[in-house]
Design a protein around this motif. Sequence first.
Motif, PDB file in Angstrom:
ATOM      1  N   CYS A 515      47.642 -49.124   7.143  1.00 44.96           N
ATOM      2  CA  CYS A 515      47.510 -47.572   7.249  1.00 44.96           C
ATOM      3  C   CYS A 515      46.228 -47.218   7.825  1.00 44.96           C
ATOM      4  O   CYS A 515      46.249 -45.843   8.449  1.00 44.96           O
ATOM      5  CB  CYS A 515      47.868 -47.163   5.690  1.00 44.96           C
ATOM      6  SG  CYS A 515      49.354 -47.425   5.155  1.00 44.96           S
ATOM      7  N   LEU A 519      46.390 -44.662  10.814  1.00 45.77           N
ATOM      8  CA  LEU A 519      45.840 -43.146  10.719  1.00 45.77           C
ATOM      9  C   LEU A 519      44.789 -42.892  11.930  1.00 45.77           C
ATOM     10  O   LEU A 519      44.903 -41.864  12.320  1.00 45.77           O
ATOM     11  CB  LEU A 519      45.097 -43.195   9.453  1.00 45.77           C
ATOM     12  CG  LEU A 519      46.334 -42.685   8.193  1.00 45.77           C
ATOM     13  CD1 LEU A 519      45.123 -42.819   6.923  1.00 45.77           C
ATOM     14  CD2 LEU A 519      46.961 -41.448   8.171  1.00 45.77           C
ATOM     15  N   ASP A 522      46.564 -42.209  14.929  1.00 48.92           N
ATOM     16  CA  ASP A 522      47.560 -40.844  14.717  1.00 48.92           C
ATOM     17  C   ASP A 522      48.869 -41.385  14.768  1.00 48.92           C
ATOM     18  O   ASP A 522      50.016 -40.798  15.374  1.00 48.92           O
ATOM     19  CB  ASP A 522      47.122 -40.069  16.023  1.00 48.92           C
ATOM     20  CG  ASP A 522      45.849 -39.129  15.880  1.00 48.92           C
ATOM     21  OD1 ASP A 522      45.499 -38.781  14.620  1.00 48.92           O
ATOM     22  OD2 ASP A 522      45.170 -39.086  16.758  1.00 48.92           O
ATOM     23  N   GLN A 524      51.198 -41.311  12.365  1.00 51.76           N
ATOM     24  CA  GLN A 524      51.643 -41.239  11.058  1.00 51.76           C
ATOM     25  C   GLN A 524      52.908 -41.706  10.610  1.00 51.76           C
ATOM     26  O   GLN A 524      53.249 -41.975   9.228  1.00 51.76           O
ATOM     27  CB  GLN A 524      51.748 -39.710  10.859  1.00 51.76           C
ATOM     28  CG  GLN A 524      50.164 -38.958  10.800  1.00 51.76           C
ATOM     29  CD  GLN A 524      49.854 -38.609  12.203  1.00 51.76           C
ATOM     30  OE1 GLN A 524      50.428 -38.864  13.179  1.00 51.76           O
ATOM     31  NE2 GLN A 524      48.577 -38.104  12.236  1.00 51.76           N
ATOM     32  N   VAL A 527      52.723 -45.177   9.354  1.00 53.72           N
ATOM     33  CA  VAL A 527      52.034 -44.854   7.977  1.00 53.72           C
ATOM     34  C   VAL A 527      53.196 -44.945   6.978  1.00 53.72           C
ATOM     35  O   VAL A 527      53.254 -45.390   5.748  1.00 53.72           O
ATOM     36  CB  VAL A 527      50.845 -43.884   7.993  1.00 53.72           C
ATOM     37  CG1 VAL A 527      50.287 -43.965   6.286  1.00 53.72           C
ATOM     38  CG2 VAL A 527      50.105 -44.075   8.739  1.00 53.72           C
ATOM     39  N   ARG A 563      42.384 -35.342  10.860  1.00 54.38           N
ATOM     40  CA  ARG A 563      43.260 -36.845  10.309  1.00 54.38           C
ATOM     41  C   ARG A 563      43.158 -36.971   8.966  1.00 54.38           C
ATOM     42  O   ARG A 563      44.003 -37.542   8.215  1.00 54.38           O
ATOM     43  CB  ARG A 563      42.140 -37.759  11.054  1.00 54.38           C
ATOM     44  CG  ARG A 563      42.750 -37.855  12.286  1.00 54.38           C
ATOM     45  CD  ARG A 563      42.044 -39.127  13.193  1.00 54.38           C
ATOM     46  NE  ARG A 563      42.659 -39.430  14.374  1.00 54.38           N
ATOM     47  CZ  ARG A 563      41.750 -40.301  15.609  1.00 54.38           C
ATOM     48  NH1 ARG A 563      40.628 -40.752  15.069  1.00 54.38           N
ATOM     49  NH2 ARG A 563      42.360 -40.374  16.647  1.00 54.38           N
ATOM     50  N   ALA A 567      46.199 -37.492   6.139  1.00 53.45           N
ATOM     51  CA  ALA A 567      45.965 -38.629   5.235  1.00 53.45           C
ATOM     52  C   ALA A 567      46.040 -38.126   3.886  1.00 53.45           C
ATOM     53  O   ALA A 567      47.031 -38.747   2.846  1.00 53.45           O
ATOM     54  CB  ALA A 567      44.713 -39.542   5.173  1.00 53.45           C
TER      55      ALA A 567
END
Length: 817
Positions: A515, A519, A522, A524, A527, A563, A567
């Motif tokens: 993850c 992250l 970028d 996502q 993730v 960012r 998160a």
Amino acid sequence: MRSHLTRNVYRRLLAGHGLVRPCPGPGPGPALAPSSARCLTIRHAHGRQPMQQLLVRRPSRRSFIGIFQKPPRELKEPELEPGYNALLLFRSMESDDARPPSRESLLLGLRQLLRHKKRFHKVMNTTQAFLTLRLLRYLLENPSEDVGDDLDLDDMRLALEIVLKPPKGDDEHHLELSKLLFEEIGRRVRSSPDLDMGLEPAQASEINNDFRMYITGLTQYGASMEAAEAVAEHWRELQDANGIYAEAKALWILVLRGLAKEGREAELLRVYQEYGKAAGPGLDYTPPVHEIMTTYFASRDRVSETKHWFRKRIHAKELPTPESYLEIVRFAMRNDEKDWIQPFFETLVNSNPPKPYWDAVFQWAVLAMDQGVEDIKQIITTMLRHNEGNDDIKPDARTIDVLIMASIEKKNPYLAERFLALGPELGIAPKSTTYILQMDYRLDAKDFSGAQAIYQKLQNGEVEVWNDEDLPVLNKYIRALCTVAEPDIERILDITGELEQRHAILEPETVVSLCMVFLRSDKQFDVIDTLSLHTVSYSLEEREKVRKGFVQYILDRKVSTARVWDAYTLLRQFFPETDPEDRILLMDSFFDRKRPDMACQIFGHMRAHANPAQRPTADLYVRCLEGIGRRPDADSLQMIHNMLKMDVTIQLNTRLCNALMLAYAACDDPPAAMEFWSQIQNSAEGPSYNSLAIVFWVCELVPFGDRTAREVWQQMQRMDLDVPPFVFSAYCGAIAGQGHVEEVKRLIAGSEAALGYPPGVYTIGITYNALPGVERQELFEEWAKEEYPEIWVRLERKGRRETVAGRKFRLERTMQA
């Protein structure tokens, strides 16, 4: 095929409606420990939020008439283990004090989960054990009149077998579950009508096996003293009935091993001596007992005791176990006792022992004698010469493995490679364990290309892998790939994709590493895929590890605000059980980033949480308002104030009014701030010193504020209050803020006589900053330089900045409610 319920449940989890809530109050059965007093449940919120909405929405882009636009990426849906959703649903109903699902569906779900665990050798994690414990108690306390509508003995025994696989983390519920299962198995056996007719050998064997598994659970999960009492009583019953069976002797071994594992030295020696005498030949000093006693003292580097127990004569002159030999090798390496162990191994070699002992000799030669490949070849030649024609004693893949393990223990990957090459030279084909060891030491040596070559061999099926034995090293490989400066995302995705096809669950540490890489890149959606595929199967302890990783990432000031906000969005939606303490840290971090709007959004999420334990307290309102006082934002202040007005659990007190006064003053609304001063004056609690400092600051900002400031100051004088320096500095600022240069000079000059202490840096600095206009500041500066030159020099070191209101010293003026 995925069930509709599974999709619905976990979409609600990911949408932030909450899957974790507090356990109900005391009731039947044990509650979770305070540190983990939460349990998985399903919120009964209406509506759902598609997984595509998980991220912060960004403006969409459309190509010409949309014909060249790529289709939206399909997010991977989470998969629960078969039957697990039934346990979650039951716990949800139980927590809401609602009618549970049908008994048939609960039994079906529990059986599916147990059989899945058995078939794929899966461990029952701590949360699953808790849910199984709650469901089993319910089923037992509410028996069905239909005999077929219940768990049978086979189900119970299967559950007991599965619960004996130790989990990662807390094993409290595993212990309770194993006790409950054994108790119920015993009750059903005793109530069986066949018992009066006598037990058949197969039935007696099953009962004995039940007791063995029960003792295994006790000794494995920290209840070895209870196990010792149970075995002693069982042994006496067997002696009275003259029915001691061969396997009963092994029960004492389990007890001793458990006591040694728990570090209960006094009990370990007492059980060995007392019950050993009572048991007669049942507890002789056999090789397993020799191993337990030797290992206990050797692992603690107790030299004299280790030597005593290792040299103690073993029953029937048997050899110590290979594990005992290896333990004293490591003991000798740590305690410089190589000379002491050498005669034992020379005697072992001369006795021409079975194959496992030769493998121990090879490890001794590498670890203690620093022998290399050629030396090992000579030992192998000796072994083969003394066992010509005996195929049971010859080098095999296990031999190569132990040589590699010894090299790894010596942190010598070059030697490990040489031993690996010895295999083909001796005509030995590698096994999966050989490749796994090779991959492991290459990762330790940061040889990623070499590790990738081994990974490809495993992928190509050059050897057969059993029971996911390669998962630990593959997790290590993924984490290693994530640590490099520029991670190879494509290679990482290839490995995780292959593991996904195997339905393998990654370790929490690996999920964190993945993850963090995604992250930073970028990615996502990757993730989301990683979290949704793995964290749904984690226990609360495992989820906490991932959650803490996200918290640390968000707190990292080196990461951009955009960012860390993404998160945080994922953290909030995937981990609704995030502790209030962590949420407060995140809120403070966004205040520090000068983003009070984001900080107050976090506060708002706590205020709207379904779990009352997550909602803000009065202290947290104060903390948030103090943050706004440091980083003013009028819209955020209005939002927080509205929440406070609507929060029936919070009563206004002096601290809250202080915080509101501070926040409104910082947001350029001194009149509103003064309203809270009026509330403080009229309250039974009255003002605090912090109240006085804040109201003086408000008086500094509001027109003609010196009038109110003088009234407050005179009242303080009449009450003969001790005035702290920070309050006096604030009062000086209030007088100076209205341009009264001469008056504030007299105040400062007379402070030592009137208050008992001279002015400090903050008194002079706050006064200078508060004075309106450059002319007044210059007059005060000329006076201060002459009267307090040392303080002025210290102020000059802090530096000044130009503002609309004039020049200001760089003072950190932090006020608290």
